[in-house]
Design a protein around this motif. Sequence first.
Motif, PDB file in Angstrom:
ATOM      1  N   ALA A  85      36.128  56.830  24.550  1.00  0.00           N
ATOM      2  CA  ALA A  85      36.603  58.004  25.281  1.00  0.00           C
ATOM      3  C   ALA A  85      35.677  58.248  26.472  1.00  0.00           C
ATOM      4  O   ALA A  85      34.762  57.465  26.744  1.00  0.00           O
ATOM      5  CB  ALA A  85      36.632  59.215  24.353  1.00  0.00           C
ATOM      6  N   LEU A  86      35.897  59.336  27.184  1.00  0.00           N
ATOM      7  CA  LEU A  86      35.031  59.659  28.321  1.00  0.00           C
ATOM      8  C   LEU A  86      33.608  59.926  27.838  1.00  0.00           C
ATOM      9  O   LEU A  86      33.402  60.492  26.754  1.00  0.00           O
ATOM     10  CB  LEU A  86      35.570  60.888  29.053  1.00  0.00           C
ATOM     11  CG  LEU A  86      36.914  60.711  29.776  1.00  0.00           C
ATOM     12  CD1 LEU A  86      37.382  62.048  30.335  1.00  0.00           C
ATOM     13  CD2 LEU A  86      36.809  59.678  30.878  1.00  0.00           C
ATOM     14  N   PRO A  87      32.597  59.554  28.625  1.00  0.00           N
ATOM     15  CA  PRO A  87      31.202  59.739  28.203  1.00  0.00           C
ATOM     16  C   PRO A  87      30.795  61.185  27.948  1.00  0.00           C
ATOM     17  O   PRO A  87      29.777  61.420  27.297  1.00  0.00           O
ATOM     18  CB  PRO A  87      30.404  59.146  29.373  1.00  0.00           C
ATOM     19  CG  PRO A  87      31.327  58.178  30.027  1.00  0.00           C
ATOM     20  CD  PRO A  87      32.692  58.789  29.885  1.00  0.00           C
ATOM     21  N   ILE A  88      31.578  62.149  28.434  1.00  0.00           N
ATOM     22  CA  ILE A  88      31.228  63.553  28.173  1.00  0.00           C
ATOM     23  C   ILE A  88      31.248  63.860  26.676  1.00  0.00           C
ATOM     24  O   ILE A  88      30.654  64.848  26.233  1.00  0.00           O
ATOM     25  CB  ILE A  88      32.173  64.529  28.914  1.00  0.00           C
ATOM     26  CG1 ILE A  88      33.634  64.292  28.515  1.00  0.00           C
ATOM     27  CG2 ILE A  88      31.997  64.427  30.411  1.00  0.00           C
ATOM     28  CD1 ILE A  88      34.595  65.334  29.069  1.00  0.00           C
ATOM     29  N   PHE A  89      31.896  63.005  25.892  1.00  0.00           N
ATOM     30  CA  PHE A  89      31.980  63.225  24.447  1.00  0.00           C
ATOM     31  C   PHE A  89      30.892  62.475  23.672  1.00  0.00           C
ATOM     32  O   PHE A  89      30.870  62.532  22.437  1.00  0.00           O
ATOM     33  CB  PHE A  89      33.356  62.797  23.927  1.00  0.00           C
ATOM     34  CG  PHE A  89      34.500  63.572  24.518  1.00  0.00           C
ATOM     35  CD1 PHE A  89      34.652  64.926  24.262  1.00  0.00           C
ATOM     36  CD2 PHE A  89      35.425  62.952  25.349  1.00  0.00           C
ATOM     37  CE1 PHE A  89      35.700  65.650  24.808  1.00  0.00           C
ATOM     38  CE2 PHE A  89      36.478  63.659  25.900  1.00  0.00           C
ATOM     39  CZ  PHE A  89      36.619  65.016  25.632  1.00  0.00           C
ATOM     40  N   ASN A  90      29.999  61.779  24.359  1.00  0.00           N
ATOM     41  CA  ASN A  90      29.004  60.944  23.675  1.00  0.00           C
ATOM     42  C   ASN A  90      28.228  61.701  22.602  1.00  0.00           C
ATOM     43  O   ASN A  90      28.193  61.296  21.440  1.00  0.00           O
ATOM     44  CB  ASN A  90      28.007  60.362  24.689  1.00  0.00           C
ATOM     45  CG  ASN A  90      28.585  59.215  25.494  1.00  0.00           C
ATOM     46  OD1 ASN A  90      29.668  58.720  25.200  1.00  0.00           O
ATOM     47  ND2 ASN A  90      27.867  58.791  26.517  1.00  0.00           N
ATOM     48  N   ILE A  91      27.563  62.772  23.002  1.00  0.00           N
ATOM     49  CA  ILE A  91      26.675  63.483  22.080  1.00  0.00           C
ATOM     50  C   ILE A  91      27.460  64.101  20.928  1.00  0.00           C
ATOM     51  O   ILE A  91      27.026  64.055  19.766  1.00  0.00           O
ATOM     52  CB  ILE A  91      25.861  64.554  22.829  1.00  0.00           C
ATOM     53  CG1 ILE A  91      24.926  63.886  23.847  1.00  0.00           C
ATOM     54  CG2 ILE A  91      25.061  65.401  21.849  1.00  0.00           C
ATOM     55  CD1 ILE A  91      23.897  62.950  23.233  1.00  0.00           C
ATOM     56  N   LYS A  92      28.623  64.657  21.223  1.00  0.00           N
ATOM     57  CA  LYS A  92      29.428  65.278  20.164  1.00  0.00           C
ATOM     58  C   LYS A  92      29.845  64.238  19.122  1.00  0.00           C
ATOM     59  O   LYS A  92      29.752  64.482  17.906  1.00  0.00           O
ATOM     60  CB  LYS A  92      30.662  65.947  20.769  1.00  0.00           C
ATOM     61  CG  LYS A  92      31.511  66.704  19.754  1.00  0.00           C
ATOM     62  CD  LYS A  92      32.406  67.714  20.431  1.00  0.00           C
ATOM     63  CE  LYS A  92      31.612  68.889  20.949  1.00  0.00           C
ATOM     64  NZ  LYS A  92      32.457  69.979  21.465  1.00  0.00           N
ATOM     65  N   TYR A 112      23.421  61.860  34.612  1.00  0.00           N
ATOM     66  CA  TYR A 112      22.974  61.126  35.794  1.00  0.00           C
ATOM     67  C   TYR A 112      21.526  60.684  35.623  1.00  0.00           C
ATOM     68  O   TYR A 112      20.648  61.478  35.279  1.00  0.00           O
ATOM     69  CB  TYR A 112      23.107  62.016  37.034  1.00  0.00           C
ATOM     70  CG  TYR A 112      22.567  61.397  38.303  1.00  0.00           C
ATOM     71  CD1 TYR A 112      23.251  60.371  38.943  1.00  0.00           C
ATOM     72  CD2 TYR A 112      21.366  61.832  38.853  1.00  0.00           C
ATOM     73  CE1 TYR A 112      22.764  59.798  40.102  1.00  0.00           C
ATOM     74  CE2 TYR A 112      20.867  61.268  40.016  1.00  0.00           C
ATOM     75  CZ  TYR A 112      21.567  60.247  40.637  1.00  0.00           C
ATOM     76  OH  TYR A 112      21.073  59.682  41.782  1.00  0.00           O
ATOM     77  N   ALA A 113      21.278  59.401  35.853  1.00  0.00           N
ATOM     78  CA  ALA A 113      19.932  58.818  35.898  1.00  0.00           C
ATOM     79  C   ALA A 113      19.186  58.871  34.569  1.00  0.00           C
ATOM     80  O   ALA A 113      17.964  58.749  34.535  1.00  0.00           O
ATOM     81  CB  ALA A 113      19.091  59.470  36.997  1.00  0.00           C
ATOM     82  N   LYS A 114      19.907  59.062  33.466  1.00  0.00           N
ATOM     83  CA  LYS A 114      19.270  58.943  32.155  1.00  0.00           C
ATOM     84  C   LYS A 114      20.347  58.705  31.105  1.00  0.00           C
ATOM     85  O   LYS A 114      21.505  59.100  31.280  1.00  0.00           O
ATOM     86  CB  LYS A 114      18.450  60.181  31.805  1.00  0.00           C
ATOM     87  CG  LYS A 114      19.260  61.416  31.467  1.00  0.00           C
ATOM     88  CD  LYS A 114      18.358  62.539  30.969  1.00  0.00           C
ATOM     89  CE  LYS A 114      19.184  63.754  30.548  1.00  0.00           C
ATOM     90  NZ  LYS A 114      18.337  64.840  30.017  1.00  0.00           N
ATOM     91  N   ALA A 115      19.949  58.040  30.024  1.00  0.00           N
ATOM     92  CA  ALA A 115      20.867  57.813  28.911  1.00  0.00           C
ATOM     93  C   ALA A 115      20.661  58.925  27.898  1.00  0.00           C
ATOM     94  O   ALA A 115      19.710  58.898  27.110  1.00  0.00           O
ATOM     95  CB  ALA A 115      20.615  56.444  28.288  1.00  0.00           C
ATOM     96  N   GLU A 116      21.538  59.919  27.941  1.00  0.00           N
ATOM     97  CA  GLU A 116      21.381  61.082  27.062  1.00  0.00           C
ATOM     98  C   GLU A 116      21.460  60.702  25.581  1.00  0.00           C
ATOM     99  O   GLU A 116      20.912  61.392  24.716  1.00  0.00           O
ATOM    100  CB  GLU A 116      22.437  62.144  27.389  1.00  0.00           C
ATOM    101  CG  GLU A 116      23.861  61.842  26.933  1.00  0.00           C
ATOM    102  CD  GLU A 116      24.600  60.857  27.819  1.00  0.00           C
ATOM    103  OE1 GLU A 116      25.729  60.483  27.471  1.00  0.00           O
ATOM    104  OE2 GLU A 116      24.033  60.462  28.868  1.00  0.00           O
ATOM    105  N   GLN A 117      22.095  59.560  25.284  1.00  0.00           N
ATOM    106  CA  GLN A 117      22.235  59.134  23.886  1.00  0.00           C
ATOM    107  C   GLN A 117      20.878  58.867  23.235  1.00  0.00           C
ATOM    108  O   GLN A 117      20.712  59.025  22.026  1.00  0.00           O
ATOM    109  CB  GLN A 117      23.098  57.871  23.793  1.00  0.00           C
ATOM    110  CG  GLN A 117      24.460  57.959  24.466  1.00  0.00           C
ATOM    111  CD  GLN A 117      24.456  57.293  25.830  1.00  0.00           C
ATOM    112  OE1 GLN A 117      23.606  57.595  26.673  1.00  0.00           O
ATOM    113  NE2 GLN A 117      25.385  56.378  26.061  1.00  0.00           N
ATOM    114  N   LEU A 118      19.891  58.442  24.055  1.00  0.00           N
ATOM    115  CA  LEU A 118      18.570  58.115  23.510  1.00  0.00           C
ATOM    116  C   LEU A 118      17.859  59.337  22.938  1.00  0.00           C
ATOM    117  O   LEU A 118      16.908  59.197  22.156  1.00  0.00           O
ATOM    118  CB  LEU A 118      17.704  57.462  24.593  1.00  0.00           C
ATOM    119  CG  LEU A 118      18.161  56.076  25.068  1.00  0.00           C
ATOM    120  CD1 LEU A 118      17.323  55.612  26.253  1.00  0.00           C
ATOM    121  CD2 LEU A 118      18.090  55.054  23.940  1.00  0.00           C
ATOM    122  N   SER A 119      18.315  60.531  23.291  1.00  0.00           N
ATOM    123  CA  SER A 119      17.700  61.752  22.756  1.00  0.00           C
ATOM    124  C   SER A 119      17.913  61.876  21.250  1.00  0.00           C
ATOM    125  O   SER A 119      17.208  62.644  20.582  1.00  0.00           O
ATOM    126  CB  SER A 119      18.267  62.989  23.462  1.00  0.00           C
ATOM    127  OG  SER A 119      19.651  63.156  23.153  1.00  0.00           O
TER     128      SER A 119
END
Length: 405
Positions: A85-92, A112-119
């Motif tokens: 799906a769209l990346p806006i749903f990654n964390i959810k 932007y400029a970071k992989a939020e998934q790594l958090s």
Amino acid sequence: MRVLLIGLGLVGVNICRILASSSRVSELICCDKSLSKINSIKSSLLKLNLYNDFLSNIEFKELNASRIHEIEKLAKRADIVINAALPIFNIKIMKACLNVGVNYLDLASNDYAKAEQLSLHEDFIREGLTAIINSGFSPGLTNLMAKWCSEVLTEIEVLKIRLIEDQIPYWRIWSWSPYLTIEHFASPPIVYENGRFKIEEPLGGVEEYVFPTPIGKKRTYLIYGDEIATIPNYIKVRKLDLKSGGSEIEFIKGLYNLGLFKNNEIKIGKKRIAPLRMLYELSKKFNGYNPMDYIHHLDDMVIAVSLEAIGVKGGEKSMVRIHALPPSLSELLSKNVMSTPTAFSAAAVSSMLIESFHEIVKNKGVYPLEALEISLVEKILSNLSSHYNIKVVYEPIKIIKDVSR
């Protein structure tokens, strides 16, 4: 393996088609918020004689990816969730996986400029789970190729990522959603240099780059890429950038030169409007856009990715190059694969990772592809060639002579 696939867009539908015939997948649940899209995919599988053959293994469900409880309910039935799906749903979706104890794979980052998934790396370690991120074409295949370069050279000083997508005879259709395309090219490119990230002018840094035959020399420009944000965390490099070229980028460059990507408002009659906002508003009429509805306008579409690393090998300054040449649009259509080359390649990479997940899952946490073991990377690159006709070409190491001596 039981797989939950969320998102049946350009890449998701290809993943569905590939995994439907995979011997490693015992159950495949394919989800999208659009019932009409689900019915269309069912129809296409029937035409390919896949849906009848694997009817007992495939299930289609309507799913709103913004509702975590809906995700959790279906994820409980899976061993891994593929987020197409769209990346806006990654964390959810990642948090839903953590809540029910399921592994995870996605295609791109949202921030932007970071992989939020790594958090969520420590969270996945704590739950004994594995998440593989940014697993498409670019990012994805580019990260695998970067890993290979890092193993060939002892040290890397400069790493160049170069992409090309050419429509033949010239640009006629949007390769992706016009809205997402505009959003992508409106994002300033980042370059990594001497331990720091720098923001550059969009579509600047023009460079004539020689791609392998049959593509040859093409003009390329700096663009934004998620891989730039993660590669320096796993591969020591002094300078890293990504440039892309081709017919669509030349068209976008023309719009950019006209000032249509500016956020500053201009006066039109008695009204003031930002040109970029106008582009976004105009692109909304393409909601639900599928490039495959317009391919009859093209003779062909070709893509390639090349990575060039300059560094040290055996005490000498050296250069190594690796290229990937996916099937062209005409080659895909001749095999009844209704897909653009980029979407097909992204699906091939993520599907190959599913095939290899029994090896990947040994490492708990959240990882991009350049963090994988080189033996697995080489296996995946080899299988992309043999299984999906994505030709991977390895150039021999070249010694760069120091003319100043």
